[in-house]
Scaffold this motif. Structure first.
Motif, PDB file in Angstrom:
ATOM      1  N   GLN A 158     -10.061   8.725 -65.137  1.00 30.52           N
ATOM      2  CA  GLN A 158      -9.645   9.080 -66.621  1.00 30.52           C
ATOM      3  C   GLN A 158      -9.156  11.101 -65.990  1.00 30.52           C
ATOM      4  O   GLN A 158      -7.508  11.402 -66.621  1.00 30.52           O
ATOM      5  N   GLN A 159      -9.999  10.815 -65.130  1.00 32.95           N
ATOM      6  CA  GLN A 159      -9.794  12.981 -64.817  1.00 32.95           C
ATOM      7  C   GLN A 159      -9.943  12.292 -63.451  1.00 32.95           C
ATOM      8  O   GLN A 159     -10.554  12.771 -63.238  1.00 32.95           O
ATOM      9  N   VAL A 160      -9.240  13.931 -63.194  1.00 32.14           N
ATOM     10  CA  VAL A 160      -9.146  14.438 -61.588  1.00 32.14           C
ATOM     11  C   VAL A 160      -9.568  15.742 -61.168  1.00 32.14           C
ATOM     12  O   VAL A 160      -8.874  16.414 -62.240  1.00 32.14           O
ATOM     13  N   THR A 161     -10.580  15.916 -60.618  1.00 32.19           N
ATOM     14  CA  THR A 161     -10.783  17.430 -60.112  1.00 32.19           C
ATOM     15  C   THR A 161     -10.384  17.611 -59.059  1.00 32.19           C
ATOM     16  O   THR A 161     -10.623  17.489 -58.116  1.00 32.19           O
ATOM     17  N   ILE A 162      -8.988  18.731 -59.293  1.00 33.24           N
ATOM     18  CA  ILE A 162      -8.700  18.924 -57.997  1.00 33.24           C
ATOM     19  C   ILE A 162      -8.915  20.666 -57.405  1.00 33.24           C
ATOM     20  O   ILE A 162      -9.101  21.283 -58.405  1.00 33.24           O
ATOM     21  N   GLU A 163      -8.652  20.661 -56.144  1.00 33.79           N
ATOM     22  CA  GLU A 163      -8.780  22.149 -55.368  1.00 33.79           C
ATOM     23  C   GLU A 163      -7.248  22.264 -54.734  1.00 33.79           C
ATOM     24  O   GLU A 163      -7.149  21.777 -53.662  1.00 33.79           O
ATOM     25  N   ARG A 164      -6.190  23.511 -55.357  1.00 30.42           N
ATOM     26  CA  ARG A 164      -5.643  24.169 -54.305  1.00 30.42           C
ATOM     27  C   ARG A 164      -5.344  25.637 -54.439  1.00 30.42           C
ATOM     28  O   ARG A 164      -5.599  26.471 -55.460  1.00 30.42           O
ATOM     29  N   SER A 209      -9.335  22.847 -61.028  1.00 30.38           N
ATOM     30  CA  SER A 209      -8.307  22.712 -62.267  1.00 30.38           C
ATOM     31  C   SER A 209      -8.885  21.027 -62.602  1.00 30.38           C
ATOM     32  O   SER A 209      -8.741  20.207 -61.908  1.00 30.38           O
ATOM     33  N   LYS A 210      -7.932  20.645 -63.698  1.00 35.00           N
ATOM     34  CA  LYS A 210      -8.651  19.223 -63.689  1.00 35.00           C
ATOM     35  C   LYS A 210      -7.493  18.880 -64.579  1.00 35.00           C
ATOM     36  O   LYS A 210      -6.574  19.260 -65.154  1.00 35.00           O
ATOM     37  N   ILE A 211      -7.113  17.589 -64.186  1.00 38.24           N
ATOM     38  CA  ILE A 211      -5.367  16.992 -64.491  1.00 38.24           C
ATOM     39  C   ILE A 211      -6.036  15.435 -65.083  1.00 38.24           C
ATOM     40  O   ILE A 211      -6.571  14.565 -64.206  1.00 38.24           O
ATOM     41  N   GLU A 212      -5.218  14.898 -65.878  1.00 35.84           N
ATOM     42  CA  GLU A 212      -5.889  13.619 -66.842  1.00 35.84           C
ATOM     43  C   GLU A 212      -4.896  13.275 -66.355  1.00 35.84           C
ATOM     44  O   GLU A 212      -3.544  12.333 -65.727  1.00 35.84           O
ATOM     45  N   LEU A 213      -5.381  11.432 -66.169  1.00 33.97           N
ATOM     46  CA  LEU A 213      -4.414  10.736 -65.406  1.00 33.97           C
ATOM     47  C   LEU A 213      -3.726   9.610 -66.931  1.00 33.97           C
ATOM     48  O   LEU A 213      -4.504   9.244 -67.615  1.00 33.97           O
ATOM     49  N   PRO A 214      -2.839   9.322 -66.647  1.00 30.95           N
ATOM     50  CA  PRO A 214      -2.141   8.366 -67.513  1.00 30.95           C
ATOM     51  C   PRO A 214      -3.595   7.499 -68.122  1.00 30.95           C
ATOM     52  O   PRO A 214      -3.684   6.633 -66.498  1.00 30.95           O
ATOM     53  N   GLN A 215      -3.335   6.675 -69.323  1.00 28.86           N
ATOM     54  CA  GLN A 215      -4.024   5.793 -69.904  1.00 28.86           C
ATOM     55  C   GLN A 215      -3.426   4.619 -69.178  1.00 28.86           C
ATOM     56  O   GLN A 215      -5.216   3.363 -68.678  1.00 28.86           O
ATOM     57  N   ASP A 216      -1.878   4.097 -68.528  1.00 28.70           N
ATOM     58  CA  ASP A 216      -1.849   2.627 -67.926  1.00 28.70           C
ATOM     59  C   ASP A 216      -1.528   3.636 -66.356  1.00 28.70           C
ATOM     60  O   ASP A 216      -0.401   2.764 -65.957  1.00 28.70           O
ATOM     61  N   LYS A 242      -6.884  18.749 -52.785  1.00 26.43           N
ATOM     62  CA  LYS A 242      -8.325  18.375 -52.783  1.00 26.43           C
ATOM     63  C   LYS A 242      -8.592  17.765 -53.632  1.00 26.43           C
ATOM     64  O   LYS A 242      -9.151  18.164 -54.707  1.00 26.43           O
ATOM     65  N   ILE A 243      -9.553  16.666 -53.082  1.00 29.62           N
ATOM     66  CA  ILE A 243      -9.502  16.051 -54.383  1.00 29.62           C
ATOM     67  C   ILE A 243     -11.256  15.337 -54.374  1.00 29.62           C
ATOM     68  O   ILE A 243     -12.271  15.368 -53.578  1.00 29.62           O
ATOM     69  N   VAL A 244     -11.458  16.417 -55.273  1.00 19.88           N
ATOM     70  CA  VAL A 244     -13.050  17.308 -55.424  1.00 19.88           C
ATOM     71  C   VAL A 244     -14.260  16.155 -56.147  1.00 19.88           C
ATOM     72  O   VAL A 244     -15.155  15.848 -56.154  1.00 19.88           O
ATOM     73  N   ALA A 245     -12.956  15.926 -57.649  1.00 14.57           N
ATOM     74  CA  ALA A 245     -14.435  14.535 -58.473  1.00 14.57           C
ATOM     75  C   ALA A 245     -13.621  14.000 -59.039  1.00 14.57           C
ATOM     76  O   ALA A 245     -11.672  13.920 -58.936  1.00 14.57           O
ATOM     77  N   VAL A 246     -13.691  13.065 -59.218  1.00 15.27           N
ATOM     78  CA  VAL A 246     -12.963  12.200 -60.423  1.00 15.27           C
ATOM     79  C   VAL A 246     -14.213  11.752 -61.470  1.00 15.27           C
ATOM     80  O   VAL A 246     -15.070  11.398 -61.613  1.00 15.27           O
ATOM     81  N   ASP A 247     -13.474  11.719 -62.821  1.00 19.10           N
ATOM     82  CA  ASP A 247     -14.471  11.827 -63.581  1.00 19.10           C
ATOM     83  C   ASP A 247     -15.818  12.876 -63.530  1.00 19.10           C
ATOM     84  O   ASP A 247     -15.674  13.784 -63.070  1.00 19.10           O
ATOM     85  N   ASP A 248     -16.884  12.273 -63.773  1.00 16.54           N
ATOM     86  CA  ASP A 248     -18.022  13.084 -63.506  1.00 16.54           C
ATOM     87  C   ASP A 248     -18.801  13.121 -61.814  1.00 16.54           C
ATOM     88  O   ASP A 248     -20.153  13.271 -61.648  1.00 16.54           O
ATOM     89  N   PHE A 249     -18.262  11.788 -61.465  1.00 11.65           N
ATOM     90  CA  PHE A 249     -18.559  11.891 -60.023  1.00 11.65           C
ATOM     91  C   PHE A 249     -17.795  12.030 -59.107  1.00 11.65           C
ATOM     92  O   PHE A 249     -16.825  12.542 -58.759  1.00 11.65           O
ATOM     93  N   VAL A 250     -18.984  13.120 -58.593  1.00 11.12           N
ATOM     94  CA  VAL A 250     -18.447  14.137 -56.486  1.00 11.12           C
ATOM     95  C   VAL A 250     -18.200  13.238 -56.086  1.00 11.12           C
ATOM     96  O   VAL A 250     -18.708  12.808 -54.925  1.00 11.12           O
ATOM     97  N   ILE A 251     -16.695  13.495 -55.665  1.00 10.82           N
ATOM     98  CA  ILE A 251     -16.095  13.263 -53.951  1.00 10.82           C
ATOM     99  C   ILE A 251     -17.523  13.451 -52.988  1.00 10.82           C
ATOM    100  O   ILE A 251     -17.193  15.198 -52.627  1.00 10.82           O
ATOM    101  N   GLU A 252     -18.149  12.131 -52.102  1.00  8.45           N
ATOM    102  CA  GLU A 252     -18.737  12.845 -50.743  1.00  8.45           C
ATOM    103  C   GLU A 252     -18.416  12.757 -49.700  1.00  8.45           C
ATOM    104  O   GLU A 252     -18.176  13.484 -48.885  1.00  8.45           O
ATOM    105  N   ASP A 253     -17.382  11.459 -49.742  1.00  4.45           N
ATOM    106  CA  ASP A 253     -16.271  10.723 -48.923  1.00  4.45           C
ATOM    107  C   ASP A 253     -15.724  10.487 -48.574  1.00  4.45           C
ATOM    108  O   ASP A 253     -15.271  10.224 -49.734  1.00  4.45           O
ATOM    109  N   PHE A 254     -14.312  10.754 -47.681  1.00  2.03           N
ATOM    110  CA  PHE A 254     -13.579  10.213 -48.540  1.00  2.03           C
ATOM    111  C   PHE A 254     -12.708   9.457 -49.086  1.00  2.03           C
ATOM    112  O   PHE A 254     -11.960   9.128 -50.105  1.00  2.03           O
ATOM    113  N   MET A 255     -13.689   7.593 -48.174  1.00  3.18           N
ATOM    114  CA  MET A 255     -13.512   6.973 -48.780  1.00  3.18           C
ATOM    115  C   MET A 255     -13.589   6.189 -50.158  1.00  3.18           C
ATOM    116  O   MET A 255     -13.131   5.267 -51.414  1.00  3.18           O
TER     117      MET A 255
END
Length: 448
Positions: free
Chosen positions: A182-188, A193-200, A159-172
């Protein structure tokens, strides 16, 4: 037929945006009694498809659909009319007007672009409302189709909970924010947990040639049982849903695919859902892990809702309620586009690889006529046109605005010779940008 529908939407949207943008310059110019010599949809290099002079203005349609323009008397623009500029300024000319009037004339086009987006988003909110899938209504996480995201540590079922500091409320919101995150917060399994995305990340996505990378997990709905299928006699028909193989539950297509790989080369009893009733039937899985069936790769929100997979919500707005909604949507799209710009001009992100030209815009339009999609795309293109025209590049509105602001603040007007040179430089920059963007389109068409 698909080409006709797509090109019709493309040209209608482009024409609407060009005409309204140029009207944004034309109307204040006329209000300030500035002569407008030409008003053109598309460029009329050498000849016009249509032209008619009314008063002091020639209205026409050019043959080259790369934009449009208004030619304002006494203004250094792409026409580079040096003969006119060599004569003494006339009261009806742009250069004879006060700086504040010239500034309003130059800002008129982008102002109309942003106002158009606001009007469209208000109208769409009022007429269509919003169909959303709240993130909380995605019980079993999302489908990850990207090897780049998989390598980063994000898996199907997360479950993708947030991207950076933005909390995902709508799937789109996931798709839009993850592209430039740059950083994705997931729930498994109930643990975040937080996962860093590659810079490129964008560069890797582009190189991977993956059309989608985050989507909804779908049921395995049979769309066709071919006559050549080795499971033709299993009693299956279009609309059936495979929900289990033996004791292995397969609520989603990705689980079916995993089970097929496990049971390949075997005959397995499958549980099938049909019209809210279930039955079992033996299915042959060949050595390649295939059933010999054609299944749907997508389903409508209505179907998914009726099957109980996802609970979509419809938000309807009254006219007054739609106004703040439209304003917020416009603001969010503008901020999103600025974020894209920042990524494009940061070479390490590789976002420049995704810059596209006219083909990329054409590809955005659907292959079936949809007014809802048409207006949504047109609103975003209007924002894009407004932002691009604000860039401080000579030959763009933003370049003229920059010089006018300098004049207003310093009290000194740049010389016409300087403005002519800047116009040439700006025009060269624009040509290079157009060639780069459309070159990207050609390169992708060749390599895809």
């Amino acid at each position: 037929m698909e080409f006709v529908i797509k090109i019709s939407q493309f040209l209608l949207s482009l024409s609407l945006l060009i005409v309204l943008h140029e009207l944004g310059h034309f109307i204040p110019a006329r209000l300030f009694k500035t002569r407008v010599e030409k008003f053109y949809l598309f460029f009329d290099i050498k000849y016009s498809l249509f032209k008619k002079k009314i008063g002091d203005t020639v209205y026409g349609i050019g043959w080259l659909p790369l934009g449009g323009y208004v030619k304002i008397a006494g203004m250094i623009d792409e026409s580079m009319d040096k003969e006119q500029m060599a004569l003494p300024p006339q009261p009806w000319e742009f250069r004879a007007k006060p700086a504040w009037q010239r500034l309003i004339i130059m800002l008129g086009g982008v102002t109309v672009n942003f106002l158009l987006a606001i009007v469209i988003y208000i109208g769409m909110s009022y007429y269509y409302g919003d169909e959303i899938l709240p993130n909380k209504n995605i019980p079993d996480g999302v489908l990850i189709e990207s090897t780049v995201l998989n390598d980063a540590g994000i898996k199907t079922g997360d479950k993708i909970v947030a991207v950076d500091d933005f909390v995902i409320e709508d799937f789109m919101q996931i798709y839009e924010h993850i592209l430039f995150g740059q950083q994705v917060t997931i729930e498994r399994d109930g643990v975040q947990s937080k996962i860093e995305l590659p810079q490129d990340f964008l560069s890797q996505i582009s190189d991977a040639k993956e059309k989608r990378f985050v989507s909804l997990r779908m049921p395995f709905i049979i769309n066709e049982v071919p006559d050549s299928s080795f499971n033709k006699s299993a009693g299956l028909k279009k609309g059936d849903i495979i929900t289990a193989f033996g004791d292995t539950q397969t609520k989603y297509t990705d689980e079916v695919i995993t089970a097929l790989d496990h049971y390949k080369g075997q005959v397995v009893t499958a549980t099938v859902l049909r019209d809210k009733n279930t039955f079992t039937t033996p299915l042959t899985i060949n050595e390649d892990g295939k059933l010999g069936l054609v299944y749907l790769t997508g389903a409508t929100p209505k179907t998914l809702g009726e099957l109980g997979y996802y609970k979509f919500e419809i938000k309807k707005y009254g006219f007054l309620e739609a106004i703040p909604v439209g304003l917020v949507k416009t603001k969010d799209k503008v901020l999103s586009y600025f974020k894209q710009f920042k990524a494009i001009f940061t070479p390490s992100t590789g976002a420049y690889k995704e810059v596209g030209g006219f083909k990329a815009i054409y590809d955005v339009f659907p292959s079936v006529w949809s007014w809802e999609y048409f207006w949504s795309i047109t609103a975003f293109l209007s924002i894009m046109l407004g932002v691009l025209n604000l860039l401080p590049i000579p030959a763009l509105d933003g370049g003229h605005v920059t010089f006018l602001l300098y004049e207003i603040i310093s009290g000194r007007k740049p010389t016409e010779k300087f403005l002519e040179g800047a116009q040439v430089v700006g025009f060269v920059i624009l040509i290079m940008l157009v060639l780069f963007a459309n070159g990207n389109d050609i390169f992708k068409a060749i390599t895809d």
